[in-house]
Design a protein around this motif. Sequence first.
Motif, short mmCIF file in Angstrom:
data_model
loop_
_atom_site.label_atom_id
_atom_site.label_comp_id
_atom_site.label_asym_id
_atom_site.label_seq_id
_atom_site.Cartn_x
_atom_site.Cartn_y
_atom_site.Cartn_z
N ILE A 55 0.85 -1.20 0.00
CA ILE A 55 0.00 0.00 0.00
C ILE A 55 0.88 1.25 0.00
N GLY A 56 1.93 1.25 0.80
CA GLY A 56 2.87 2.37 0.79
C GLY A 56 3.55 2.52 -0.56
N GLY A 57 3.87 1.39 -1.19
CA GLY A 57 4.47 1.44 -2.53
C GLY A 57 3.51 1.99 -3.56
N ILE A 72 5.97 3.81 -12.44
CA ILE A 72 4.66 3.56 -13.04
C ILE A 72 4.77 2.92 -14.41
N ARG A 73 5.96 2.89 -15.00
CA ARG A 73 6.13 2.25 -16.31
C ARG A 73 6.74 0.85 -16.20
N THR A 74 7.08 0.45 -14.99
CA THR A 74 7.67 -0.87 -14.78
C THR A 74 6.53 -1.85 -14.50
N TRP A 75 6.41 -2.85 -15.38
CA TRP A 75 5.23 -3.72 -15.33
C TRP A 75 5.12 -4.47 -14.02
N TYR A 76 6.21 -4.91 -13.44
CA TYR A 76 6.09 -5.70 -12.23
C TYR A 76 5.78 -4.86 -11.01
N PHE A 77 5.95 -3.56 -11.07
CA PHE A 77 5.45 -2.69 -10.01
C PHE A 77 3.99 -2.33 -10.29
N LEU A 78 3.70 -1.98 -11.52
CA LEU A 78 2.35 -1.54 -11.89
C LEU A 78 1.30 -2.62 -11.67
N PHE A 79 1.61 -3.85 -12.07
CA PHE A 79 0.64 -4.93 -11.92
C PHE A 79 0.94 -5.81 -10.71
N GLY A 80 2.20 -5.86 -10.32
CA GLY A 80 2.59 -6.74 -9.22
C GLY A 80 2.13 -6.28 -7.86
N LEU A 81 2.17 -4.98 -7.59
CA LEU A 81 1.78 -4.49 -6.27
C LEU A 81 0.29 -4.68 -5.99
N PRO A 82 -0.62 -4.37 -6.92
CA PRO A 82 -2.02 -4.68 -6.64
C PRO A 82 -2.27 -6.19 -6.50
N PHE A 83 -1.57 -6.99 -7.31
CA PHE A 83 -1.72 -8.44 -7.18
C PHE A 83 -1.19 -8.92 -5.83
N LEU A 84 -0.08 -8.36 -5.39
CA LEU A 84 0.49 -8.71 -4.10
C LEU A 84 -0.45 -8.31 -2.96
N PHE A 85 -1.13 -7.19 -3.11
CA PHE A 85 -2.13 -6.77 -2.12
C PHE A 85 -3.24 -7.81 -2.02
N LEU A 86 -3.71 -8.31 -3.16
CA LEU A 86 -4.75 -9.34 -3.16
C LEU A 86 -4.24 -10.64 -2.54
#
Length: 146
Positions: A104-106, A117-131
């Motif tokens: 969430i902080g990330g 915001i252009r790095t795919w594993y941050f953009l999609f990975g952090l919401p997936f990790l939250f889930l």
Amino acid sequence: MLAAFLVWDRKVVKDNVAWRFISIICVVVWGMIVAVVYGFIDIDIQSLMKQLNMDIVIPLVVYLLIINTVTFILFVVDKIKAIRRSYRIREYVLLMACFLGGEIGGLLAMIVANHKIRTWYFLFGLPFLFLVHGAVFLYCHAAGIV
């Protein structure tokens, strides 16, 4: 799979760090599914609705506040260093902070500082990790741990 990373692939580089975290998340989810399928954990709706153990939840909330604050600061400091073109914080450190509960902080730092915001594993990975973290919490709650 995780032991193979430690034994054969010790060098962490930008190209393989995202795949490491995806593999770790998949192993955790696989372990949860196996425990349910083989009856180690019995999950039903009534067990999810039971009262939370506040002796465990309050320290968990404090931990999550601390790790999310640290993660937010790490992302913002990395953005400042990127602007100044000085030594950067490694993506491995940023991802590890998120993996330890600071997603969430990330995500907030990504929005506020417009960073990663252009790095795919941050953009999609952090919401997936939250889930995934939410699913792990519900899983632990159903198992009677929390």
